[in-house]
Design a protein around this motif. Structure first.
Motif, short mmCIF file in Angstrom:
data_model
loop_
_atom_site.label_atom_id
_atom_site.label_comp_id
_atom_site.label_asym_id
_atom_site.label_seq_id
_atom_site.Cartn_x
_atom_site.Cartn_y
_atom_site.Cartn_z
N THR A 142 -6.12 7.15 -6.79
CA THR A 142 -5.71 5.81 -7.19
C THR A 142 -6.55 5.32 -8.37
O THR A 142 -6.03 4.72 -9.32
CB THR A 142 -5.82 4.83 -6.02
OG1 THR A 142 -5.08 5.33 -4.91
CG2 THR A 142 -5.31 3.45 -6.39
N HIS A 186 -1.45 1.10 1.57
CA HIS A 186 -2.71 0.36 1.60
C HIS A 186 -3.57 0.79 2.78
O HIS A 186 -4.80 0.66 2.73
CB HIS A 186 -2.44 -1.14 1.69
CG HIS A 186 -1.94 -1.76 0.42
ND1 HIS A 186 -2.76 -1.95 -0.68
CD2 HIS A 186 -0.72 -2.23 0.06
CE1 HIS A 186 -2.07 -2.51 -1.65
NE2 HIS A 186 -0.82 -2.70 -1.23
N ALA A 244 -3.11 2.32 -2.78
CA ALA A 244 -2.32 1.38 -3.57
C ALA A 244 -3.17 0.18 -3.95
O ALA A 244 -4.13 -0.16 -3.25
CB ALA A 244 -1.09 0.93 -2.79
N HIS A 302 2.87 -3.83 -7.10
CA HIS A 302 2.33 -2.88 -6.12
C HIS A 302 2.28 -1.52 -6.81
O HIS A 302 3.32 -0.94 -7.15
CB HIS A 302 3.24 -2.85 -4.89
CG HIS A 302 2.90 -1.76 -3.92
ND1 HIS A 302 1.98 -1.93 -2.91
CD2 HIS A 302 3.39 -0.50 -3.80
CE1 HIS A 302 1.92 -0.80 -2.20
NE2 HIS A 302 2.75 0.08 -2.73
N GLU A 312 1.18 2.29 -6.43
CA GLU A 312 0.89 3.26 -5.36
C GLU A 312 0.74 4.66 -5.94
O GLU A 312 1.69 5.24 -6.46
CB GLU A 312 2.02 3.21 -4.33
CG GLU A 312 1.81 4.05 -3.10
CD GLU A 312 2.95 3.84 -2.11
OE1 GLU A 312 3.45 4.85 -1.58
OE2 GLU A 312 3.36 2.68 -1.87
#
Length: 245
Positions: free
Chosen positions: A122, A172, A177, A235, A237
């Motif tokens: 991430t 999450h 994310a 969002h 991800e």
């Protein structure tokens, strides 16, 4: 007086050689060419400083999926990332191959809040997006530098929030994310998803540009165009999925 006839011919030859050698200067040291200092080869291929293209997401998955390689990419780009031990909080929540993302010393934009815990993959995707999309888009469309990226966090032990009841575990829950709510510019402006997504103003064009670019870096990107739950954030991800809305 010593007669020369009694002196060994060998000694005479040695004496002559010594006299001659004292009169002859050694050859001068040849001039050596001056070379510039050697530049070290880059540690890795510099994925974070590479322009986004159709293969960027696949590279993020490949490079980010191997912790050592992911850390090398971040380090080579001067992105601070401090690994933490793997942990399993519940049967569905935890962190693997993760750490705390600090400052990117190659840019001026800083995360707020700072020191965000997330997977290395991430962090890699976010660093590419920040350098190759968010910052240049702000300069091009808004005429100012991004100095702060406002977000709602990465890790949260929960299921997917789709406006209803879901049994599907959120990305999450694995710190894979990040929810970005907006940016602050050097000239003092604040751009948010809540206030600036709609319309065709420069701020709206900027937000749509960075959403579209994110779709080529992250596996799943959700924006206000997806549903009301995402009206105030993007969002992002970092998975091997393919969904952009």
């Amino acid at each position: 007086m010593l007669s020369l006839s009694r002196v060994s011919p060998v000694l005479i030859c040695l004496g002559v050689a010594l006299v001659l050698s004292s009169c002859v200067r050694p050859p001068a040291e040849p001039l050596r060419p001056s070379y510039p200092p050697r530049t070290e080869a880059p540690l890795v291929r510099g994925l974070i400083d590479r322009a986004i293209n159709g293969g960027t997401q696949a590279l993020v998955v490949r490079e980010g999926g191997i912790l050592g390689q992911c850390l090398a990419e971040l380090s080579a780009a001067r992105v601070r990332f401090s690994p933490v031990p793997d942990r399993q909080n519940t049967s569905t929540c935890g962190l693997s191959q993760g750490g705390v993302l600090g400052a990117d010393l190659g840019t001026v934009a800083r995360m707020a809040p700072g020191e965000v815990e997330m997977t290395c993959q991430t962090a890699l995707a976010l660093s590419i997006w920040r350098r190759q999309s968010l910052e240049p888009a702000a300069r091009e469309i808004l005429g100012s530098d991004v100095v702060q990226i406002d977000h709602m966090g990465a890790y949260a032990c929960r299921n997917v929030n789709n406006g209803g009841v879901s049994t599907r575990v959120s990305a999450h829950a694995r710190a894979m994310a990040l929810d970005v709510s907006g940016v602050r510019l050097r000239d003092g402006r604040r751009i948010t998803l809540t206030d600036n997504w709609q319309g065709d103003a420069p701020e709206a064009r900027f937000l749509r540009r960075i959403r579209d670019d994110a779709c080529r870096i992250f596996g799943t990107v959700l924006s206000p165009d997806y549903n009301a739950v995402h009206r105030d954030h993007l969002h992002l991800e970092a998975t091997d999925t393919r969904f952009c809305r």
